[in-house]
Design an enzyme around this catalytic site. Sequence first.
Site, mmCIF file in Angstrom:
data_model
loop_
_atom_site.group_PDB
_atom_site.id
_atom_site.type_symbol
_atom_site.label_atom_id
_atom_site.label_comp_id
_atom_site.label_asym_id
_atom_site.label_seq_id
_atom_site.Cartn_x
_atom_site.Cartn_y
_atom_site.Cartn_z
ATOM 1 N N HIS A 145 0.906 -1.499 0.004
ATOM 2 C CA HIS A 145 -0.014 0.107 0.159
ATOM 3 C C HIS A 145 0.874 0.994 -0.037
ATOM 4 O O HIS A 145 1.749 1.341 0.656
ATOM 5 C CB HIS A 145 -1.104 0.116 1.079
ATOM 6 C CG HIS A 145 -0.401 -0.078 2.343
ATOM 7 N ND1 HIS A 145 -0.436 1.116 3.315
ATOM 8 C CD2 HIS A 145 -0.104 -1.172 3.343
ATOM 9 C CE1 HIS A 145 0.245 0.773 4.362
ATOM 10 N NE2 HIS A 145 0.355 -0.539 4.524
ATOM 11 N N ASP B 297 -0.371 4.177 0.922
ATOM 12 C CA ASP B 297 -0.852 5.313 2.177
ATOM 13 C C ASP B 297 0.013 5.060 3.525
ATOM 14 O O ASP B 297 0.366 3.913 3.562
ATOM 15 C CB ASP B 297 -2.322 5.425 2.053
ATOM 16 C CG ASP B 297 -3.057 4.025 2.607
ATOM 17 O OD1 ASP B 297 -2.378 3.049 2.149
ATOM 18 O OD2 ASP B 297 -3.672 3.899 3.527
ATOM 19 N N GLU C 299 -5.139 1.675 2.458
ATOM 20 C CA GLU C 299 -5.411 0.551 3.337
ATOM 21 C C GLU C 299 -5.266 0.839 4.645
ATOM 22 O O GLU C 299 -5.948 0.249 5.529
ATOM 23 C CB GLU C 299 -3.968 -0.421 3.011
ATOM 24 C CG GLU C 299 -3.848 -1.744 3.593
ATOM 25 C CD GLU C 299 -3.264 -1.406 5.148
ATOM 26 O OE1 GLU C 299 -3.509 -2.721 5.834
ATOM 27 O OE2 GLU C 299 -2.884 -0.648 5.589
ATOM 28 N N GLU D 241 4.003 -6.000 3.792
ATOM 29 C CA GLU D 241 3.867 -5.380 5.090
ATOM 30 C C GLU D 241 5.092 -5.627 6.013
ATOM 31 O O GLU D 241 5.714 -6.669 5.622
ATOM 32 C CB GLU D 241 2.587 -5.874 5.815
ATOM 33 C CG GLU D 241 1.299 -5.583 5.294
ATOM 34 C CD GLU D 241 0.795 -4.024 5.653
ATOM 35 O OE1 GLU D 241 1.708 -3.518 6.321
ATOM 36 O OE2 GLU D 241 -0.242 -3.508 5.040
ATOM 37 N N HIS E 48 3.286 2.909 12.647
ATOM 38 C CA HIS E 48 2.616 4.125 13.322
ATOM 39 C C HIS E 48 3.353 4.802 14.370
ATOM 40 O O HIS E 48 2.717 5.676 15.075
ATOM 41 C CB HIS E 48 1.156 3.791 13.704
ATOM 42 C CG HIS E 48 0.199 2.933 12.674
ATOM 43 N ND1 HIS E 48 -1.174 2.439 12.825
ATOM 44 C CD2 HIS E 48 0.550 2.447 11.461
ATOM 45 C CE1 HIS E 48 -1.528 2.050 11.621
ATOM 46 N NE2 HIS E 48 -0.391 1.829 10.776
#
Length: 379
Positions: free
Chosen positions: A82, A84, A147, A171, A349
Amino acid sequence: MSSTMTDRDTDSDSDADAASVSTDDARQLLIDLVSTPSPSGEERAAAEHLVEFFEAHDREVWLDEVGNVRAPADDSVLLTSHIDTVPGEIPVEVEPADEADVEAEVAEETGEDVLWGRGSVDATGPLAAMAAAAVSTGVSFVGVVGEETNSRGARHLVEDRKAPDAVVNGEPSGTTGITLGYRGFLSGTYVATSESGHTSRPEPNAIQHATNWWTRVESAFKQDEYQPVFERVTTKPVAINGGVTDDGLSVEATLDAQLRVPPALDIETVRETAEAELEYGTVSWAEPIPPVMESPRTEVARAFRTAIRAADSEPRLLRKTGTSDMNLYAGAWECPMATYGPGNSDLDHAPNERLSLAEFDQSVAVLTRVATTLTGGEN
């Protein structure tokens, strides 16, 4: 840039000549992408960087109607990750490993440089590694959007193209990790309204109805604390709002909740269990994402084990407690798949998100070997 195409479905029929991608070129792509902010809904600039990279290597490429980067070629395997990221500004810089105080497995061994920046781990690092490997091996590639929010890119992809022969989703798993399982995802919004009244009255108001329902849901899914998290249903309220309406006649409440579902259960069973606890109010559910658990004996898993051992490392089979686009691919396409990518997922994150460049290099080498194996080339 290639023009946006909305009526093409040739991903499984196109071929591309492989072109070698140097370590410097792959690293530069990674740094360029990490340096380009791409929170969900704002992926266009990063997508254009990817298009330019594929065009520079004479690959067919376009942006589809939802913003996915599509570079069809040999569909023996589709490499996809992904574009984003979650929001958050982390200054982008390359720092020597000894100064960065990193724990990344490869950086510890080599003292290689570390790239700091939002998305370096989740999942711009895997995205760039897959783009480089796709060009070097001539296999299909897609960079998907959204995503981190609603997976709109992956949802569009499974409706818009044929199933490839195999899928590798991007990922962070570390250079030695092969992710075969993810829990499913179910989100819902509870809504209740009650008459307003003096707070001394014993009857529960809408806010109490909302919290009481959620307490019962949590109890319904309470499991042995010694059971692995991957095998449990976990429940999490993510927002609650309530109060007296503007006209003063009612109390309203809404509660947004998320449930993670292990592969041993199906989404419908979990939804029915939560709804059975309703005594007041209603709950509406978003489109769910089913759980997935792939076999370690597929040709994709075997190719990864071979490639990781060829790099003098020992492969690790992983199950993730979260959810990824691989769940959607597994639900739509009957082909073997796995998830792989550089980076420590503990930094997903996080405010200190960073990636060892040596780890990135090694992941490109592993992905290149895997793609070569799956296309019938030499190891």
